[in-house]
Design a protein around this motif. Structure first.
Motif, PDB file in Angstrom:
ATOM      1  N   ALA A  55       0.834  -1.210   0.000  1.00 46.88           N
ATOM      2  CA  ALA A  55       0.000   0.000   0.000  1.00 46.88           C
ATOM      3  C   ALA A  55       0.865   1.255   0.000  1.00 46.88           C
ATOM      4  CB  ALA A  55      -0.937  -0.010   1.214  1.00 46.88           C
ATOM      5  N   THR A  56       1.954   1.230   0.743  1.00 44.77           N
ATOM      6  CA  THR A  56       2.874   2.369   0.780  1.00 44.77           C
ATOM      7  C   THR A  56       3.462   2.621  -0.609  1.00 44.77           C
ATOM      8  OG1 THR A  56       3.422   1.936   3.081  1.00 44.77           O
ATOM      9  CG2 THR A  56       4.994   3.250   1.830  1.00 44.77           C
ATOM     10  N   LEU A  57       3.851   1.555  -1.295  1.00 47.82           N
ATOM     11  CA  LEU A  57       4.452   1.711  -2.625  1.00 47.82           C
ATOM     12  C   LEU A  57       3.433   2.133  -3.687  1.00 47.82           C
ATOM     13  CD1 LEU A  57       6.974  -1.267  -2.736  1.00 47.82           C
ATOM     14  CD2 LEU A  57       7.436   1.153  -2.279  1.00 47.82           C
ATOM     15  N   ARG A  58       2.145   1.986  -3.390  1.00 51.89           N
ATOM     16  CA  ARG A  58       1.114   2.449  -4.328  1.00 51.89           C
ATOM     17  C   ARG A  58       0.780   3.917  -4.119  1.00 51.89           C
ATOM     18  NH1 ARG A  58      -1.398  -2.445  -2.929  1.00 51.89           N
ATOM     19  NH2 ARG A  58      -2.812  -1.323  -1.574  1.00 51.89           N
ATOM     20  N   GLY A  59       1.199   4.488  -2.995  1.00 47.84           N
ATOM     21  CA  GLY A  59       0.883   5.884  -2.680  1.00 47.84           C
ATOM     22  C   GLY A  59       1.643   6.848  -3.576  1.00 47.84           C
ATOM     23  N   PRO A  60       1.307   8.138  -3.479  1.00 46.50           N
ATOM     24  CA  PRO A  60       1.907   9.126  -4.375  1.00 46.50           C
ATOM     25  C   PRO A  60       3.437   9.208  -4.259  1.00 46.50           C
ATOM     26  CG  PRO A  60       0.519  10.188  -2.720  1.00 46.50           C
ATOM     27  CD  PRO A  60       0.348   8.712  -2.558  1.00 46.50           C
ATOM     28  N   VAL A  61       3.977   9.142  -3.071  1.00 48.81           N
ATOM     29  CA  VAL A  61       5.434   9.171  -2.902  1.00 48.81           C
ATOM     30  C   VAL A  61       6.008   7.779  -3.137  1.00 48.81           C
ATOM     31  CG1 VAL A  61       7.293   9.581  -1.250  1.00 48.81           C
ATOM     32  CG2 VAL A  61       5.324  11.126  -1.312  1.00 48.81           C
ATOM     33  N   GLY A  62       5.322   6.783  -2.634  1.00 49.14           N
ATOM     34  CA  GLY A  62       5.788   5.403  -2.769  1.00 49.14           C
ATOM     35  C   GLY A  62       5.962   4.954  -4.205  1.00 49.14           C
ATOM     36  N   ARG A  63       5.141   5.473  -5.105  1.00 48.52           N
ATOM     37  CA  ARG A  63       5.258   5.094  -6.523  1.00 48.52           C
ATOM     38  C   ARG A  63       6.631   5.442  -7.079  1.00 48.52           C
ATOM     39  NH1 ARG A  63       0.120   7.837  -8.086  1.00 48.52           N
ATOM     40  NH2 ARG A  63      -1.255   6.715  -6.723  1.00 48.52           N
ATOM     41  N   ARG A  64       7.174   6.555  -6.649  1.00 53.76           N
ATOM     42  CA  ARG A  64       8.519   6.940  -7.117  1.00 53.76           C
ATOM     43  C   ARG A  64       9.565   5.960  -6.596  1.00 53.76           C
ATOM     44  NH1 ARG A  64       9.440  12.244  -9.321  1.00 53.76           N
ATOM     45  NH2 ARG A  64       7.414  13.196  -9.613  1.00 53.76           N
ATOM     46  N   TYR A  65       9.421   5.567  -5.336  1.00 52.76           N
ATOM     47  CA  TYR A  65      10.329   4.551  -4.790  1.00 52.76           C
ATOM     48  C   TYR A  65      10.157   3.235  -5.538  1.00 52.76           C
ATOM     49  CZ  TYR A  65      11.738   7.404  -0.827  1.00 52.76           C
ATOM     50  OH  TYR A  65      12.267   8.387  -0.042  1.00 52.76           O
ATOM     51  N   ALA A  66       8.916   2.861  -5.806  1.00 52.06           N
ATOM     52  CA  ALA A  66       8.645   1.608  -6.510  1.00 52.06           C
ATOM     53  C   ALA A  66       9.323   1.591  -7.880  1.00 52.06           C
ATOM     54  CB  ALA A  66       7.134   1.400  -6.655  1.00 52.06           C
TER      55      ALA A  66
END
Length: 114
Positions: A55-66
């Motif tokens: 869920a964190t990686l799907r978030g707006p900031v998390g997507r960049r990390y993903a």
């Protein structure tokens, strides 16, 4: 095909033909099984820890990390201290690094069902 291996430290990764240690640090899951659950009374299960990470990686900031994780981990074996056969964020990172649409809702559900 890249796979998840079990190992307790980055030193095990060097002996695993270029595997990347994901237990802590940049690729580590901040949600740990056994820690208090933020969503229910009692400790977090391994599946809940993986779901929260997804869920964190799907978030707006998390997507960049993903996106960064996918690029850095593509084609590599991943080494984590989690026991094989239990839910692990390494399974999520493998999927993320080796598919075109990472962190989809259906993937997070599939990983947590393991």
């Amino acid at each position: 095909m890249p796979r998840r291996l079990q190992g307790l430290s980055p030193s095990h990764a060097s002996g695993s033909h270029g595997a990347v240690f994901i237990g802590r640090g940049l690729f580590g899951n901040p949600f740990r099984p056994g820690d208090p659950s933020p969503t229910a009374p009692g400790p977090m299960s391994p599946g809940e820890a993986v779901d929260l990470y997804a869920a964190t990686l799907r978030g707006p900031v998390g997507r960049r990390y993903a996106e960064t994780f996918a690029r850095l981990l593509r084609g590599k074996d991943l080494l984590c201290p989690c026991p094989l056969g239990t839910p692990c964020h390494g399974d999520l990172l493998l999927q993320l690094a080796n598919r075109s649409h990472p962190c989809s809702r259906s993937h997070a559900q599939k990983v947590s069902a393991r």
